[in-house]
Design a protein around this motif. Structure first.
Motif, mmCIF file in Angstrom:
data_model
loop_
_atom_site.group_PDB
_atom_site.id
_atom_site.type_symbol
_atom_site.label_atom_id
_atom_site.label_comp_id
_atom_site.label_asym_id
_atom_site.label_seq_id
_atom_site.Cartn_x
_atom_site.Cartn_y
_atom_site.Cartn_z
ATOM 1 N N THR A 212 39.452 52.747 37.593
ATOM 2 C CA THR A 212 38.281 52.650 38.189
ATOM 3 C C THR A 212 37.302 52.687 37.347
ATOM 4 N N GLU B 115 39.608 43.962 44.573
ATOM 5 C CA GLU B 115 40.165 45.170 44.344
ATOM 6 C C GLU B 115 41.988 45.730 45.497
ATOM 7 N N LEU C 233 36.827 52.494 48.706
ATOM 8 C CA LEU C 233 36.256 51.199 47.945
ATOM 9 C C LEU C 233 34.962 51.088 48.385
#
Length: 326
Positions: free
Chosen positions: A268, A211, A245
């Protein structure tokens, strides 16, 4: 040929200097020279020559250097195993990254301790950046979660880390249906999300995770609000306070039910992997190897992605722990 001679030679070969090796061993330089002389006579090879204020290994010396390092490492590991066998035969010290500890450790280790008689585990949560050094310092037997960032063989310890991937995941950007961003239609640029609070668990979004690398690649530096757990962070998002997230398998049901919205952000969902990492198998414990093999089984995977949370994180002093399994 003795273990002491091999230990001395391995250190000289690594440091490139008899003087430096003597200082490291806490002995005199003549004592180092004497050990090496005996080894050279035994093997019938000069092993090294003096060069430029240090040494240069001969072909025979280079061949011996690798063996010497491995033999010394095995001897140290055997000594450590014997000294710990009496009291810690089934004890397994685990270090984990916070997302893994919160979302998967409980169910995984409940199953593991049921399948492996005598196993007792304790989990401490540390940052992804610390995992490699903690393993090489032998503070823990195995690391679960992010892959350690330490090099495969360090100049200081010579200890390799073996990392095995065991669970793929995805992280998606989610918001509440009533949140202003929840009304956006794709594709959404990551830059459009700036100026809005991003919630995360206690670790935040670390640079060495998938991430973190994704955020770096898109050049976005959002305001990260860290809460005591990702569960609390998700509750804040659900209340319309910001975005997150989130792990895809954790929020899948809520997205299907419409209580959360997946934002169609470019790049994403962010794919990721959780890893089980130990010192190389000649220097780690049998119980750590057993867990490293177990985490990649179908039963372990099913347990980790099953609905329901772990026993949760508990703060003890400056660190987070997961409950003790035995």
């Amino acid at each position: 040929m003795t273990l002491g001679q091999l230990r001395t030679f391995a250190l000289v070969a690594r440091l490139g200097s008899l003087h430096a090796a003597a200082e490291d061993l806490g002995v005199s330089e003549p004592a180092v020279s004497s050990a090496l002389a005996a080894l050279r006579q035994d093997l019938g090879d000069p092993l090294f020559v003096r060069a430029g204020g240090g040494i240069a290994l001969t072909p025979g010396g280079r061949a011996l250097a690798d063996y010497a390092q491995d033999i010394v490492g095995l001897a140290d590991q055997a000594r450590w195993e014997v000294s710990n066998a009496k009291n810690d035969a089934g004890q397994l010290k685990i270090v984990a990254t916070a997302p893994f500890a919160e979302h998967a450790a409980g169910r995984l280790l409940d199953l593991f301790t049921k399948r492996v008689p005598g196993a007792a585990v304790d989990v401490v949560v540390e940052s992804a950046e610390e995992l490699g050094s903690l393993l090489q310092e032998r503070a823990y037997d195995i690391a679960l979660g992010a892959r350690p960032t330490a090099p495969s063989r360090t100049a200081v310890t010579g200890l390799r880390i073996e990392a095995v991937p065991f669970l793929r995941y995805q992280r998606a950007v989610v918001a509440a249906p009533g949140h202003p961003l929840g009304q956006l239609h794709g594709p959404v640029s990551p830059a459009q999300l700036l100026g809005r609070p991003w919630f995360a668990g206690p670790a935040g979004i670390q640079e060495t995770t998938e991430e973190g690398r994704w955020l770096s690649s898109v050049g976005v530096m959002p305001e990260i609000i860290r809460l005591s757990s990702e569960t609390d962070a998700l509750a804040a998002v659900r209340a319309g306070e910001g975005i997150m997230l989130a792990l895809g398998h954790i929020v899948r049901a809520e997205i299907q039910a419409g209580t959360l919205v997946r934002l169609p952000v470019v790049g994403t969902p962010v794919p990721g992997l959780w890893w089980a990492s130990t010192l190389d198998h000649r220097r780690t414990t049998t119980m750590a190897q057993t867990l490293q093999r177990f985490v990649s089984t179908a039963d372990a995977t099913a347990a980790m992605v099953a609905p329901g949370g772990s026993r949760g994180l508990e703060r003890r002093g400056p660190k987070f722990h997961v409950a003790l399994w035995s």
